[in-house]
Enzyme design. Structure first.
Site, short mmCIF file in Angstrom:
data_model
loop_
_atom_site.label_atom_id
_atom_site.label_comp_id
_atom_site.label_asym_id
_atom_site.label_seq_id
_atom_site.Cartn_x
_atom_site.Cartn_y
_atom_site.Cartn_z
N GLY A 635 0.82 -1.20 0.00
CA GLY A 635 0.00 0.00 0.00
C GLY A 635 0.85 1.24 0.00
O GLY A 635 2.06 1.18 0.19
N GLY A 637 0.34 5.70 0.78
CA GLY A 637 -0.56 6.78 1.18
C GLY A 637 0.23 8.05 1.32
O GLY A 637 1.40 8.11 0.90
N PHE A 639 1.53 9.20 3.72
CA PHE A 639 2.64 9.11 4.64
C PHE A 639 3.84 8.42 4.03
O PHE A 639 4.97 8.69 4.39
CB PHE A 639 2.20 8.39 5.90
N GLY A 640 3.59 7.51 3.10
CA GLY A 640 4.71 6.78 2.53
C GLY A 640 4.26 5.46 1.96
O GLY A 640 3.09 5.27 1.64
N VAL A 642 3.97 1.23 2.18
CA VAL A 642 3.83 0.18 3.17
C VAL A 642 4.23 -1.16 2.54
O VAL A 642 3.82 -1.47 1.43
CB VAL A 642 2.38 0.09 3.68
N LYS A 656 6.06 0.55 7.41
CA LYS A 656 5.71 1.80 6.77
C LYS A 656 6.96 2.66 6.62
O LYS A 656 7.61 2.98 7.61
CB LYS A 656 4.69 2.51 7.66
N ASP A 751 -7.06 12.26 8.69
CA ASP A 751 -7.07 11.63 7.37
C ASP A 751 -7.90 10.35 7.41
O ASP A 751 -7.43 9.28 7.05
CB ASP A 751 -5.64 11.37 6.91
#
Ligand code: NAG
Ligand code: NAG
Length: 978
Positions: A635, A637, A639-640, A642, A656, A751
């Site tokens: 994944g 997002g 944030f970064g 995964v 992550k 979020d």
């Protein structure tokens, strides 16, 4: 017990004396309190009003700035409760006769009394039972709530204001009207009271209501000429007013509508009477009665027969109303109705003439009330009321209402736990309150009491027998003038850990058992207290293990608390007498102090739980091995990225890796991760550890086998049933609720979206990516300082971003509520939050689209087609749609908070489950589809929808779900608000 009743009786007498000044103008059974007012006077109706200034010492009074000539005098002042008050609930206790039914009316006219223009929002309670939420949205509109309740508590009927969401709780008037008939008798008055949703006088000649003296009980019969949005609309063509001057027989004293109400009516000349109105508080079960009387002159063979139709409720159409048969002779009242009917929030109904009737239907009046669950409150309430009654002049003793619910008295702490429903008093703190006389005997009658604070008073007499209080752990009685012995039972209280008796006048020997225990025991300063030879050197015995125990208790008291305990199911089970199940009192505490809501506070101040764990450090090589050198990407997002990983012990993890590594300092990063590691909840993805090596900052989480909710909702070949969707919503809501209410200061997720709701093997949902906003905010802050420009940053994901937050840049929990509302809409509709194809030409966003159909009463249009025929009860979908629409309200203060939504989801689940038990599977049920005539013209877009739409223009790829960050809103074009 005897003393307790005597005391409550005295207490009531004091209140009654204050309420009824020597005057004979008072209508018997009526009490009208002008809150914040100081004088007594008689109003235009001839009712005596009593100012509360003399006898109600709590809160402050203020004048409202609405011109008084426009208003009745009682609206010119309010009593309000400043947010600095030590107590979080504020109660008026009204004198009542038990086993007597009362109409209680509370009104609220804000009138900008505090000159702040912060519209208040708070909850209204009857005793321990939730009544309503008061939301102010207009300076000079009176908000009114009415209830019919059977008085049960001899101590009085409390009306409490609580839980201010914004602004300061206030009240304008409080009225009590004793009823004496049985019209409002219901089967289960011990478990439910009635909260008014609509009481309408049809065919009224003017917009003025009918009330006292026409109505001897002073019910307010609202005129059908008073039109509000979504209230009494969709009136059928051919509806005419009729009226008569002839008397209508209503059996006086019967609580039936007054004659004046029955002398007017509407008639459907073309065969139909139709109305649509929003029912405050619904969907739910309610009491609904209509009142008919034939007031038109006509002769046989003319007849008037008709039936009621409510979409989705076929049963209501079975009986035929035939006034000639039902109420023989004209000018007589007939009152068919439903004692317990399940009604939607948007009620459309029609009366239609039958084929064999010559005249169209008639309607004189109706009343609809919602059943509200009666919360029995704490079994300790009578004892606590009795305790407070010893100190009739102390403010702390006048807080009123239930000692524990909805929030505890300022000097009380209560237990709560899921298994044991009724809260018990576990701590009382009356230290330094100038108490005189003996130790109040009630402290010995609280079986779950763990902590007594009576220090620094002027108490005299002996220490009472507390031997039955086997949960006692901390006793503070120091700095008093207590006499007599140190009772020997102290030695055998099993949980005793701290006993403070210093500086009293105690005498006699010290029980041996006490001295041999590992407790904190201070008895210095008692001149005549005998001290054995070996004991001489140790006045204070402090054993380390005891200290540890005490600090644990302290930490537990600070610990997170959950506000979900409002819905109490099946309270009746546990009788107030008998052995008390106190649960683990110390670990579940509802603190009295107001929850702080801090935004930018020092993260080290954040306390969520006892920090027993610190973040586990992983080495980079360990993580590289686990992820096979970051091979399998699961994944990404805002944030970064995964990655999937498997540790050497077989444990699966999600790793992550932030995309832009902005944590320069190792120390700062470690601070933040240790904060993350303290946030634990069943519905939050568990944070396992971190790695800070080689300039990389990596976060390690538990692996969630079933991926994101987004994949399941919008992915191909996926299907989730309605009840499963509700479970997922409940799980996610509880996770977010914990962030909002379980931590101090609360954590705003920022979020929330379906790709941040992850599903485990059992398809239970957990929220991910929480707490990161803080990490991000810290990074932004540094950046800003470097760039010397001060602006806050709007973060979020398109489609989920709260437009209000976007415009104002003011972040509150309510922004999360907006995002959660969008998720609820996705769960109902199965549609993504943003799309050009599904929402029609002008709408690209799910919010205005769903709201449009919701407001039309056309829920079917937004239900996920893949659930067709599968859900059991459309009411449960209605309920969720209602919650979602409230969550996405343009104005944050009108949005509910998470505990409320959790409760609503649970109610929707109960509806759906109970239906699936009683109905054959797959049966579905009749849908609510109003006729074309009832569709409100046009779908006007609100300003926030416009913002939404323009926000979309910035986004080229609509399916991109990644978070975005905008610095300085002024750089963006967004439309002027209309
Ligand atoms: C109304 O009916 C529902 C379901 O039939 C029931 O659960 C509820 O207890 C009833 N309420 C009252 C106040 O009778
Ligand atoms: C206790 O009494 C003293 C003197 O009468 C007074 O100054 C003080 O404010 C009182 N404290 C409380 C908590 O009522």
């Amino acid at each position: 017990m005897m003393s307790c009743y005597i005391w409550s009786f005295l207490f009531v007498s004091v209140s009654v004396a204050a309420f009824f000044p020597a005057s004979d103008a008072q209508v018997p059974g009526f009490l009208s309190i002008d809150c914040g007012g100081s004088a007594n006077y008689t109003d235009d109706l001839g009712l005596l009003w009593t100012g509360d200034a003399g006898w109600f010492p709590l809160g402050e009074s203020a004048a409202v700035s609405v011109p008084s000539e426009k208003r009745a005098h009682y609206y010119s002042t309010v009593r309000y409760f400043p947010s600095t008050s030590t107590s979080t609930k504020h109660c008026y206790t009204l004198p009542v006769r038990t086993r007597t039914r009362y109409l209680v009316r509370a009104t609220f006219l804000y009138g900008n009394f505090d000159r702040s223009n912060v519209f208040p929002e708070f909850d209204l309670y009857l005793g321990a039972s939730r009544w309503s939420t008061i939301v102010i949205y207009d300076d000079d509109k009176v908000v009114t709530r009415e209830a019919v309740v059977l008085a049960a508590d001899p101590a009085g009927l409390s009306v409490c204001l609580s839980n201010a969401t914004t602004g300061q709780p206030f009240i304008s008037t409080l009225e009590l009207r004793q009823l004496n008939g049985s019209l409002y008798y219901t089967d289960d008055e011990a478990r439910a009271f009635l909260s008014l949703s609509a009481r309408i006088n049809f065919g009224a000649p003017t917009a003025d209501p009918v009330r006292y003296p026409d109505d001897p009980y002073d019910r307010i019969w609202e005129s059908d000429l008073v039109r509000r949005p979504n209230y009494l609309v969709d009136v059928a063509p051919g509806t005419v007013n009729v009226s008569t001057d002839r008397p209508v027989f209503v059996a006086s004293g019967s609580e039936r509508p007054p004659q004046k109400v029955m002398q007017t009516a509407v008639v459907g000349d073309l065969g139909d009477l139709t109305y649509r109105l929003d029912l405050n508080g619904f969907p739910g079960n309610g009491w609904a009665f209509s009142y008919f009387a034939e007031i038109e002159e006509f002769v046989a063979p003319e007849t008037r027969k008709f039936k009621l139709f409510i979409p989705g409720l076929p049963d209501v159409s079975k009986p035929t109303v035939d006034i000639g048969e039902n109420a023989p002779g004209k000018y007589r009242l007939y009152e068919p109705g439903f004692f317990n009917i399940s009604l939607p929030f948007v009620l459309s109904f029609a009366f239609r003439k039958t084929n064999d009737s010559s005249k169209g239907p008639i309607l004189n009046a109706f009343e609809i009330y919602k059943y509200m669950h009666i919360d029995l409150g704490s079994p300790d309430a009578p004892v606590m009321a009795s305790l407070a009654s010893h100190y009739p002049f102390a403010d702390w003793a006048m807080e009123g209402g239930d000692p524990c619910l909805p929030s505890p008295w300022s000097w009380v702490k209560c237990s709560t736990s899921e298994a044991q429903q009724q809260p018990r008093v576990i701590s009382i703190n009356l230290s330094g309150k100038n108490l005189t006389g003996n130790v109040p005997p009630e402290v010995a009658a609280l079986p779950c009491l763990a902590e007594i604070g009576l220090a620094n008073n002027m108490l005299t007499g002996p220490i009472p027998d507390l031997s039955a209080s086997s949960n006692l752990s901390i006793i503070h009685m120091e700095n008093n003038q207590l006499t007599g012995n140190v009772p020997s039972y102290f030695g055998s209280l099993p949980k005793l850990s701290e006993l403070y008796l210093q500086n009293n006048k105690l005498s006699g020997p010290i029980p041996r058992a006490l001295l041999s225990r590992s407790i904190v025991f201070n008895y210095s300063g008692n001149m005549y207290l005998g001290i054995g030879k070996q004991q001489e050197k140790q006045h204070v015995i402090i054993i380390i293990s005891a200290l540890l125990g005490a600090s644990f208790l302290l930490a537990a008291a600070l610990c997170c608390y959950v506000l979900t305990r409002r819905t109490i199911v099946n309270r009746r089970g546990s009788p107030p007498e008998g052995p008390a199940d106190c649960g683990d009192a110390a670990s579940k505490v509802l603190p009295a102090q107001k929850k702080e809501k801090l935004q930018n506070s020092n993260p080290s101040m954040q306390s969520c739980e006892i920090a027993t764990e610190t973040a586990h450090p992983y080495s980079l090589s360990e993580l590289e091995a686990a992820t096979n050198k970051f091979e399998s990407r699961i994944g990404s997002g805002g944030f970064g990225i995964v990655y999937y990983g498997k540790l050497s012990d077989g444990k699966e993890i999600a790793v992550k890796v932030p995309s832009n590594d902005s944590y320069q300092g190792k120390k700062q990063f470690k601070n933040e991760v240790s904060l993350l590691s303290r946030i634990h909840h069943r519905n939050l993805v568990a944070f396992l550890g971190y790695c800070h090596e080689d300039g990389r900052n990596i976060l390690v989480y538990e692996f969630m086998h079933n991926g994101t909710l987004k994949e399941h909702l919008h992915g191909r070949d996926k299907h989730i049933s309605w009840i499963k969707r509700l479970e997922i919503a409940e799980d996610a809501a509880k996770g977010i609720e914990y962030l909002h209410t379980g931590c101090t200061p609360s954590i705003i997720h920022r979020d929330i979206k379906t790709s941040n709701i992850l599903l485990d093997k059992q398809m239970r949902a957990k929220v991910s990516d929480f707490g990161l906003s803080k990490l991000l905010a810290a990074a932004d802050h540094q950046e800003q300082q470097q760039q010397q420009h001060a602006s806050t940053n709007v973060r979020g994901t398109l489609g989920y971003l709260d437009p209000h937050y976007y415009i104002s840049q003011q972040l509150t929990e309510k922004s999360d509520m907006y995002s959660f509302g969008i998720i609820l809409l996705e769960l109902i509709s199965g549609r993504p939050p943003i799309s050009t194809v599904t929402f029609g030409e002008h709408l690209r966003n799910i919010a205005p689209w769903a709201k449009l159909y919701y407001e039309r009463g056309d829920i079917e249009a937004i239900i996920d087609p893949s659930m067709a025929g599968e859900y059991q009860d459309v009411q449960s979908i209605w309920k969720m749609a209602e919650a979602a629409v409230r969550c996405i309200d343009a104005e944050p203060r009108k949005r509910p908070c998470m505990p409320e939504v959790v409760k609503e989801i649970q109610e929707a689940m109960a509806l759906e489950r109970s239906s699936s038990e009683t109905r054959p599977a797959g049966g579905g049920c009749a849908l609510f589809s109003p006729s074309a005539a009832s569709v409100r013209s046009g779908g006007t877009m609100r300003s926030h929808d416009m913002v939404m739409d323009n926000l979309l223009l910035m986004d080229d790829d609509e399916d991109d779900d990644s978070s975005f960050s905008v610095s300085g809103v002024s750089k963006l074009k967004y439309p002027e608000l209309r």
